[in-house]
Design a protein around this motif. Structure first.
Motif, PDB file in Angstrom:
ATOM      1  N   ALA A   1       0.840  -1.203   0.000  1.00 29.04           N
ATOM      2  CA  ALA A   1       0.000   0.000   0.000  1.00 29.04           C
ATOM      3  C   ALA A   1       0.869   1.244   0.000  1.00 29.04           C
ATOM      4  O   ALA A   1       1.935   1.273   0.634  1.00 29.04           O
ATOM      5  CB  ALA A   1      -0.914   0.000   1.223  1.00 29.04           C
ATOM      6  N   PRO A   2       0.462   2.294  -0.720  1.00 22.49           N
ATOM      7  CA  PRO A   2       1.236   3.542  -0.696  1.00 22.49           C
ATOM      8  C   PRO A   2       1.397   4.053   0.724  1.00 22.49           C
ATOM      9  O   PRO A   2       0.460   4.030   1.515  1.00 22.49           O
ATOM     10  CB  PRO A   2       0.388   4.496  -1.543  1.00 22.49           C
ATOM     11  CG  PRO A   2      -0.439   3.615  -2.409  1.00 22.49           C
ATOM     12  CD  PRO A   2      -0.718   2.382  -1.591  1.00 22.49           C
ATOM     13  N   VAL A   3       2.598   4.522   1.047  1.00 21.70           N
ATOM     14  CA  VAL A   3       2.862   4.967   2.407  1.00 21.70           C
ATOM     15  C   VAL A   3       2.004   6.173   2.767  1.00 21.70           C
ATOM     16  O   VAL A   3       1.645   6.376   3.927  1.00 21.70           O
ATOM     17  CB  VAL A   3       4.364   5.267   2.583  1.00 21.70           C
ATOM     18  CG1 VAL A   3       4.757   6.548   1.852  1.00 21.70           C
ATOM     19  CG2 VAL A   3       4.728   5.383   4.052  1.00 21.70           C
ATOM     20  N   ARG A   4       1.623   6.968   1.765  1.00 24.64           N
ATOM     21  CA  ARG A   4       0.765   8.113   2.055  1.00 24.64           C
ATOM     22  C   ARG A   4      -0.603   7.658   2.546  1.00 24.64           C
ATOM     23  O   ARG A   4      -1.218   8.308   3.385  1.00 24.64           O
ATOM     24  CB  ARG A   4       0.622   8.995   0.813  1.00 24.64           C
ATOM     25  CG  ARG A   4      -0.054   8.311  -0.361  1.00 24.64           C
ATOM     26  CD  ARG A   4      -0.375   9.301  -1.481  1.00 24.64           C
ATOM     27  NE  ARG A   4      -1.147   8.637  -2.516  1.00 24.64           N
ATOM     28  CZ  ARG A   4      -0.628   8.087  -3.591  1.00 24.64           C
ATOM     29  NH1 ARG A   4       0.686   8.118  -3.772  1.00 24.64           N
ATOM     30  NH2 ARG A   4      -1.389   7.493  -4.488  1.00 24.64           N
ATOM     31  N   SER A   5      -1.099   6.516   2.014  1.00 26.67           N
ATOM     32  CA  SER A   5      -2.400   6.003   2.446  1.00 26.67           C
ATOM     33  C   SER A   5      -2.308   5.420   3.849  1.00 26.67           C
ATOM     34  O   SER A   5      -3.188   5.639   4.685  1.00 26.67           O
ATOM     35  CB  SER A   5      -2.896   4.939   1.457  1.00 26.67           C
ATOM     36  OG  SER A   5      -3.026   5.477   0.158  1.00 26.67           O
ATOM     37  N   ILE A   6      -1.231   4.669   4.113  1.00 32.39           N
ATOM     38  CA  ILE A   6      -1.041   4.091   5.448  1.00 32.39           C
ATOM     39  C   ILE A   6      -0.933   5.200   6.485  1.00 32.39           C
ATOM     40  O   ILE A   6      -1.603   5.182   7.524  1.00 32.39           O
ATOM     41  CB  ILE A   6       0.222   3.209   5.465  1.00 32.39           C
ATOM     42  CG1 ILE A   6       0.063   2.027   4.511  1.00 32.39           C
ATOM     43  CG2 ILE A   6       0.513   2.707   6.884  1.00 32.39           C
ATOM     44  CD1 ILE A   6       1.331   1.211   4.339  1.00 32.39           C
ATOM     45  N   GLY A   7      -0.082   6.183   6.208  1.00 31.95           N
ATOM     46  CA  GLY A   7       0.118   7.270   7.159  1.00 31.95           C
ATOM     47  C   GLY A   7      -1.132   8.078   7.397  1.00 31.95           C
ATOM     48  O   GLY A   7      -1.395   8.515   8.529  1.00 31.95           O
ATOM     49  N   SER A   8      -1.932   8.292   6.358  1.00 31.76           N
ATOM     50  CA  SER A   8      -3.147   9.104   6.506  1.00 31.76           C
ATOM     51  C   SER A   8      -4.132   8.466   7.480  1.00 31.76           C
ATOM     52  O   SER A   8      -4.896   9.174   8.150  1.00 31.76           O
ATOM     53  CB  SER A   8      -3.816   9.293   5.136  1.00 31.76           C
ATOM     54  OG  SER A   8      -2.995  10.051   4.280  1.00 31.76           O
ATOM     55  N   ILE A   9      -4.116   7.154   7.573  1.00 33.07           N
ATOM     56  CA  ILE A   9      -4.992   6.457   8.523  1.00 33.07           C
ATOM     57  C   ILE A   9      -4.375   6.438   9.911  1.00 33.07           C
ATOM     58  O   ILE A   9      -5.047   6.695  10.918  1.00 33.07           O
ATOM     59  CB  ILE A   9      -5.268   5.020   8.032  1.00 33.07           C
ATOM     60  CG1 ILE A   9      -6.025   5.057   6.693  1.00 33.07           C
ATOM     61  CG2 ILE A   9      -6.047   4.238   9.075  1.00 33.07           C
ATOM     62  CD1 ILE A   9      -6.168   3.703   6.042  1.00 33.07           C
ATOM     63  N   ILE A  10      -3.076   6.167   9.985  1.00 34.79           N
ATOM     64  CA  ILE A  10      -2.412   6.016  11.278  1.00 34.79           C
ATOM     65  C   ILE A  10      -2.474   7.301  12.100  1.00 34.79           C
ATOM     66  O   ILE A  10      -2.695   7.256  13.316  1.00 34.79           O
ATOM     67  CB  ILE A  10      -0.942   5.586  11.071  1.00 34.79           C
ATOM     68  CG1 ILE A  10      -0.885   4.177  10.492  1.00 34.79           C
ATOM     69  CG2 ILE A  10      -0.171   5.638  12.393  1.00 34.79           C
ATOM     70  CD1 ILE A  10       0.502   3.784  10.033  1.00 34.79           C
ATOM     71  N   VAL A  11      -2.273   8.442  11.459  1.00 38.53           N
ATOM     72  CA  VAL A  11      -2.169   9.687  12.223  1.00 38.53           C
ATOM     73  C   VAL A  11      -3.447  10.007  12.995  1.00 38.53           C
ATOM     74  O   VAL A  11      -3.405  10.725  13.997  1.00 38.53           O
ATOM     75  CB  VAL A  11      -1.789  10.874  11.305  1.00 38.53           C
ATOM     76  CG1 VAL A  11      -0.386  10.687  10.746  1.00 38.53           C
ATOM     77  CG2 VAL A  11      -2.807  11.063  10.194  1.00 38.53           C
ATOM     78  N   ILE A  12      -4.580   9.473  12.552  1.00 37.62           N
ATOM     79  CA  ILE A  12      -5.840   9.725  13.248  1.00 37.62           C
ATOM     80  C   ILE A  12      -5.790   9.182  14.678  1.00 37.62           C
ATOM     81  O   ILE A  12      -6.428   9.710  15.593  1.00 37.62           O
ATOM     82  CB  ILE A  12      -7.016   9.091  12.490  1.00 37.62           C
ATOM     83  CG1 ILE A  12      -7.101   9.661  11.071  1.00 37.62           C
ATOM     84  CG2 ILE A  12      -8.334   9.311  13.221  1.00 37.62           C
ATOM     85  CD1 ILE A  12      -8.128   8.965  10.192  1.00 37.62           C
ATOM     86  N   ILE A  13      -5.007   8.127  14.888  1.00 41.88           N
ATOM     87  CA  ILE A  13      -4.980   7.469  16.197  1.00 41.88           C
ATOM     88  C   ILE A  13      -4.387   8.384  17.271  1.00 41.88           C
ATOM     89  O   ILE A  13      -4.795   8.320  18.438  1.00 41.88           O
ATOM     90  CB  ILE A  13      -4.179   6.152  16.103  1.00 41.88           C
ATOM     91  CG1 ILE A  13      -4.846   5.208  15.100  1.00 41.88           C
ATOM     92  CG2 ILE A  13      -4.070   5.484  17.483  1.00 41.88           C
ATOM     93  CD1 ILE A  13      -4.055   3.933  14.846  1.00 41.88           C
TER      94      ILE A  13
END
Length: 431
Positions: free
Chosen positions: A291-303
């Protein structure tokens, strides 16, 4: 060398990089354990033995972390030039000698000199230089798997070394413990870094046609990167993350005590974070390997803002707070991978060490300053409510900054038809 030949050689070298990852992983456990996680235990033993105050002792750690930020760029640039073996191996040996010197200190001035040196050497021994070495070995396109694997190794550093260091202090005192840690750095870390990092096996550089631009390196690569908005959006995000993470790392224990947990309950909560970091990295390894790292990061930062809300408002029950800490730890584990991959996938596939060094330098400076700023805020307000508000604000800035970087990188992808960091037209540098 043709493109197909380079790709074939790259695959073979990437497949043979298992020894490098394993060696770096073992060394990273020892480097993180001896140079980072050891400090709170050694500081408390020193305080009891020498009668120094906590501000005196922790001020030296802050100085060291600040200098690590300043050293990040030259270390990355040296690795880009193929000197990773000597940078990491030499720094490990020097760090070991300074740990031995630390074991002999009896005055504050010498202590600050030693900790300043150790701080500089952290920039050459922890994740960022190791990420740069891996990227240089397998190429930016193949770095994801190696970086993810390395973070899995590093996630065990606190689990292994905190009880080991406590045992060493109990058996030999803090001075004896430091001498053992120094020997580990010299023999284990220095040996593994020197013998595992082989510049002859680095990813081959394609032969360019005469009309094609040369790859950007060093200061030219940095000058090119800083003209890209995505670079600055990532820098804002990572600085905000450093502020929030560093504050919680150093203040979570007293914060949870203030919330009403017992000392045993707080220890139980904090014990969850390390394994949760490893679990988070495994989740990416298993479920999102491509998965693109931008997509992974966009979800993780919400936590992160959700975790701050939980620490502030959740019932003061060990099970509830431990569950929040587990989510927070998993997010921390995953964001380490995002940080390692952000440059090659969102900024540039060239000059990883130099560009990443400039990107993380202010992050390291913020990581050094935030705990002291939080302590100052606590002393003014008399509690951790204001600190949590500040941390929550930092977590929101992290979200906004990373989402902005992801949107900018997505726009570049749409124009070029490939990940940000891949080569564009011949007339312009790769992004």
């Amino acid at each position: 060398m043709t493109t197909s030949a380079i790709e074939d050689l790259s695959r073979r070298r990437g497949a043979g990089a298992g020894w490098l990852i394993t060696a770096l992983g073992v060394a990273q456990i020892c480097s993180w354990g001896s140079l980072y996680y050891s400090f709170p235990l050694l500081a408390e033993a020193m305080r009891l033995d020498l009668g120094w105050s906590k501000p005196q002792i922790y001020g030296a750690a802050t100085l060291g972390m600040a200098l690590a930020g300043l050293a990040a760029y030259p270390v990355g640039a040296a690795i880009d030039r193929g000197r990773g073996r000597y940078v990491m191996g030499g720094a490990a040996v020097a760090a070991g000698l300074l740990l031995v010197a630390w074991s002999q200190v009896s005055n504050v001035a010498l202590f600050y000199v030693v900790l300043a040196g150790i701080g500089c050497l952290q920039a050459a021994n922890l994740y960022e230089p190791a990420f740069a070495v891996i990227t240089r070995r397998v190429g930016a396109g193949g770095a994801r798997r190696g970086i993810t694997a390395l973070t899995l190794w590093g996630g065990f550093a606190s689990t292994v070394f905190i009880p080991l260091i406590q045992l060493l202090i109990d058996l030999f005192g803090w001075r004896g413990a430091l001498m053992v840690l120094g020997a580990i750095n010299i023999v284990v870390c220095g040996g593994l870094y020197f013998f595992a990092i082989d510049p002859k096996k680095d990813h081959p550089v394609p032969v360019r046609e005469p009309h094609e631009p040369l790859p950007l390196t060093g200061r030219k690569a940095v000058a090119w990167a800083v003209r890209r908005p995505v670079f600055w959006a990532l820098m804002v995000a990572f600085i905000a993350y450093a502020a929030a993470f560093s504050t919680l790392t150093f203040h979570l224990y007293p914060l949870l005590l203030e919330r009403g947990l017992t000392a045993a309950g707080v220890v139980a909560v904090m014990a969850v974070i390390g394994p949760a970091q490893v679990a988070g990295r495994i989740l990416i390894w298993v479920f999102a390997p491509h998965a693109p790292v931008r997509s992974i990061g966009s979800i993780i930062v919400i936590i992160f803002p959700l975790a701050v809300i939980g620490f502030a408002w959740a019932p003061a029950e060990v099970i509830v707070i431990a569950a929040i800490a587990a989510c927070y730890g998993a997010a921390n584990g995953m964001i380490t991978i995002v940080r390692g991959l952000a440059v090659p996938e969102m900024v540039s596939r060239e000059a990883y060490g130099s560009i990443n060094g400039i990107l993380v330098a202010p992050m390291n400076l913020m990581q050094a300053a935030s705990p002291l700023a939080a302590a100052w805020l606590w002393s003014i307000t008399g509690g951790y409510d204001a600190v949590l508000i500040a941390v929550g604000a930092g977590a929101l800035v992290l979200c906004i900054g990373f989402w902005t970087a992801a949107a900018l990188a997505r726009c570049v992808d749409r124009r070029s038809g490939e990940y940000a960091g891949a080569s564009q037209k011949k007339s312009s540098p790769p992004i």
